[in-house]
Design a protein around this motif. Structure first.
Motif, mmCIF file in Angstrom:
data_model
loop_
_atom_site.group_PDB
_atom_site.id
_atom_site.type_symbol
_atom_site.label_atom_id
_atom_site.label_comp_id
_atom_site.label_asym_id
_atom_site.label_seq_id
_atom_site.Cartn_x
_atom_site.Cartn_y
_atom_site.Cartn_z
ATOM 1 N N GLY A 167 64.296 36.949 1.427
ATOM 2 C CA GLY A 167 64.209 37.272 0.010
ATOM 3 C C GLY A 167 63.901 36.060 -0.838
ATOM 4 N N LEU A 168 64.511 34.918 -0.480
ATOM 5 C CA LEU A 168 64.260 33.678 -1.220
ATOM 6 C C LEU A 168 62.801 33.255 -1.072
ATOM 7 C CD1 LEU A 168 65.182 31.274 -2.913
ATOM 8 C CD2 LEU A 168 65.858 30.158 -0.770
ATOM 9 N N ILE A 169 62.288 33.312 0.145
ATOM 10 C CA ILE A 169 60.882 32.950 0.351
ATOM 11 C C ILE A 169 59.971 33.883 -0.444
ATOM 12 C CG2 ILE A 169 59.021 32.797 2.070
ATOM 13 C CD1 ILE A 169 61.034 30.470 2.161
ATOM 14 N N GLY A 170 60.320 35.169 -0.472
ATOM 15 C CA GLY A 170 59.537 36.125 -1.264
ATOM 16 C C GLY A 170 59.524 35.763 -2.736
ATOM 17 N N GLU A 171 60.682 35.362 -3.265
ATOM 18 C CA GLU A 171 60.749 34.967 -4.676
ATOM 19 C C GLU A 171 59.994 33.670 -4.938
ATOM 20 O OE1 GLU A 171 61.846 36.631 -7.449
ATOM 21 O OE2 GLU A 171 61.872 38.231 -5.956
ATOM 22 N N LEU A 172 60.053 32.728 -3.993
ATOM 23 C CA LEU A 172 59.258 31.502 -4.150
ATOM 24 C C LEU A 172 57.776 31.832 -4.168
ATOM 25 C CD1 LEU A 172 61.197 28.967 -1.900
ATOM 26 C CD2 LEU A 172 61.101 29.037 -4.405
ATOM 27 N N CYS A 173 57.358 32.752 -3.326
ATOM 28 C CA CYS A 173 55.951 33.175 -3.316
ATOM 29 C C CYS A 173 55.572 33.829 -4.643
ATOM 30 C CB CYS A 173 55.680 34.122 -2.155
ATOM 31 S SG CYS A 173 55.761 33.314 -0.540
ATOM 32 N N ASN A 174 56.489 34.614 -5.218
ATOM 33 C CA ASN A 174 56.229 35.202 -6.535
ATOM 34 C C ASN A 174 56.067 34.110 -7.594
ATOM 35 O OD1 ASN A 174 56.393 37.823 -5.546
ATOM 36 N ND2 ASN A 174 58.547 38.062 -6.095
ATOM 37 N N GLY A 175 56.914 33.081 -7.524
ATOM 38 C CA GLY A 175 56.789 31.958 -8.457
ATOM 39 C C GLY A 175 55.466 31.239 -8.295
ATOM 40 N N PHE A 176 55.060 31.053 -7.037
ATOM 41 C CA PHE A 176 53.765 30.431 -6.777
ATOM 42 C C PHE A 176 52.654 31.251 -7.423
ATOM 43 C CE2 PHE A 176 49.867 30.234 -4.282
ATOM 44 C CZ PHE A 176 49.596 28.880 -4.329
ATOM 45 N N ASN A 177 52.712 32.562 -7.235
ATOM 46 C CA ASN A 177 51.672 33.441 -7.778
ATOM 47 C C ASN A 177 51.608 33.387 -9.298
ATOM 48 O OD1 ASN A 177 50.802 34.298 -5.252
ATOM 49 N ND2 ASN A 177 52.257 35.980 -5.204
ATOM 50 N N LEU A 178 52.757 33.189 -9.952
ATOM 51 C CA LEU A 178 52.773 33.066 -11.410
ATOM 52 C C LEU A 178 52.075 31.800 -11.892
ATOM 53 C CD1 LEU A 178 56.432 34.103 -12.287
ATOM 54 C CD2 LEU A 178 54.347 35.343 -12.879
ATOM 55 N N LEU A 179 52.176 30.731 -11.099
ATOM 56 C CA LEU A 179 51.651 29.426 -11.517
ATOM 57 C C LEU A 179 50.243 29.125 -11.026
ATOM 58 C CD1 LEU A 179 54.863 27.296 -10.921
ATOM 59 C CD2 LEU A 179 53.906 28.002 -13.125
ATOM 60 N N MET A 180 49.766 29.851 -10.040
ATOM 61 C CA MET A 180 48.499 29.474 -9.408
ATOM 62 C C MET A 180 47.277 29.844 -10.246
ATOM 63 S SD MET A 180 47.639 32.046 -6.309
ATOM 64 C CE MET A 180 47.175 33.733 -6.633
ATOM 65 N N ASP A 181 46.229 29.111 -9.989
ATOM 66 C CA ASP A 181 44.905 29.408 -10.531
ATOM 67 C C ASP A 181 44.369 30.583 -9.722
ATOM 68 O OD1 ASP A 181 41.939 29.332 -10.440
ATOM 69 O OD2 ASP A 181 42.183 27.598 -11.762
ATOM 70 N N ARG A 182 44.116 31.698 -10.356
ATOM 71 C CA ARG A 182 43.709 32.923 -9.649
ATOM 72 C C ARG A 182 42.396 32.755 -8.874
ATOM 73 N NH1 ARG A 182 48.150 34.970 -9.599
ATOM 74 N NH2 ARG A 182 49.136 35.720 -11.470
ATOM 75 N N GLU A 183 41.479 31.991 -9.402
ATOM 76 C CA GLU A 183 40.193 31.813 -8.733
ATOM 77 C C GLU A 183 40.287 30.893 -7.523
ATOM 78 O OE1 GLU A 183 37.204 30.615 -11.511
ATOM 79 O OE2 GLU A 183 37.666 32.284 -12.875
ATOM 80 N N LYS A 184 41.131 29.867 -7.611
ATOM 81 C CA LYS A 184 41.207 28.865 -6.546
ATOM 82 C C LYS A 184 42.345 29.117 -5.565
ATOM 83 C CE LYS A 184 38.989 25.530 -9.502
ATOM 84 N NZ LYS A 184 39.116 24.365 -10.321
ATOM 85 N N GLY A 185 43.336 29.920 -5.940
ATOM 86 C CA GLY A 185 44.441 30.237 -5.047
ATOM 87 C C GLY A 185 45.429 29.100 -4.829
ATOM 88 N N VAL A 186 45.432 28.120 -5.730
ATOM 89 C CA VAL A 186 46.356 26.982 -5.662
ATOM 90 C C VAL A 186 46.908 26.722 -7.061
ATOM 91 C CG1 VAL A 186 45.188 25.871 -3.705
ATOM 92 C CG2 VAL A 186 44.531 25.262 -6.047
ATOM 93 N N ILE A 187 47.979 25.948 -7.113
ATOM 94 C CA ILE A 187 48.490 25.476 -8.401
ATOM 95 C C ILE A 187 47.821 24.139 -8.668
ATOM 96 C CG2 ILE A 187 50.513 24.690 -9.694
ATOM 97 C CD1 ILE A 187 52.214 26.504 -7.877
ATOM 98 N N ASN A 188 47.021 24.085 -9.718
ATOM 99 C CA ASN A 188 46.405 22.826 -10.120
ATOM 100 C C ASN A 188 46.952 22.450 -11.500
ATOM 101 O OD1 ASN A 188 44.963 24.458 -11.952
ATOM 102 N ND2 ASN A 188 43.215 24.618 -10.575
ATOM 103 N N PHE A 189 46.521 21.329 -12.014
ATOM 104 C CA PHE A 189 47.056 20.864 -13.289
ATOM 105 C C PHE A 189 46.839 21.898 -14.393
ATOM 106 C CE2 PHE A 189 46.369 18.824 -17.406
ATOM 107 C CZ PHE A 189 47.654 18.360 -17.636
ATOM 108 N N GLU A 190 45.646 22.452 -14.463
ATOM 109 C CA GLU A 190 45.330 23.400 -15.531
ATOM 110 C C GLU A 190 46.210 24.648 -15.446
ATOM 111 O OE1 GLU A 190 42.936 22.026 -13.498
ATOM 112 O OE2 GLU A 190 42.248 20.552 -14.960
ATOM 113 N N SER A 191 46.374 25.193 -14.258
ATOM 114 C CA SER A 191 47.186 26.410 -14.131
ATOM 115 C C SER A 191 48.664 26.108 -14.378
ATOM 116 C CB SER A 191 46.978 27.072 -12.764
ATOM 117 O OG SER A 191 47.533 26.312 -11.710
#
Length: 123
Positions: free
Chosen positions: A29-53
């Motif tokens: 469950g914790l890993i799932g929530e971390l993944c949700n947090g990642f998805n909130l912060l990531m750049d949708r086009e690049k699939g990563v968290i960059n400075f802009e996102s």
């Protein structure tokens, strides 16, 4: 783990909620929530968290008052492959590294596993 009444807080004021979340949600469950947090912060086009996102979405996580340098520092701290961004694995590893209590619990589990493995190997 931490009781529900006490949330560890660093000198900078960061409240470490991960141990509480781990206690309530379990490991998966914790890993799932971390993944949700990642998805909130990531750049949708690049699939990563960059400075802009990170800058664009930081306010949603209560980080809106961080300077550009502080945001870049967060990225640098978690960027294991040197590409200037965080993939999902790097983000999850960073979240664990930033939680002293979870790191201590992980070390304990690792050492206990090693101890059992060696004990069983030599029995």
């Amino acid at each position: 783990m931490t009781s529900n009444n006490h949330i560890p807080q660093s000198e900078s004021g960061f409240q470490d909620w991960l141990p509480v979340m781990a206690g309530k949600l379990g490991g998966e469950g914790l890993i799932g929530e971390l993944c949700n947090g990642f998805n909130l912060l990531m750049d949708r086009e690049k699939g990563v968290i960059n400075f802009e996102s990170l800058k664009r979405n930081a306010a949603a996580l209560g980080l809106g008052d961080l300077s550009d340098d502080e945001l870049r520092g967060m990225l640098r701290e978690g960027d294991l492959n040197g590409d200037g961004a965080l993939n999902q694995m790097e983000f999850c590893v960073l979240m664990f590294r930033l939680s002293p209590e979870l790191m201590e619990a992980s070390r304990y589990c690792f050492h206990e596993s090693l101890r059992r493995e060696f004990r069983d190997s030599f029995s």
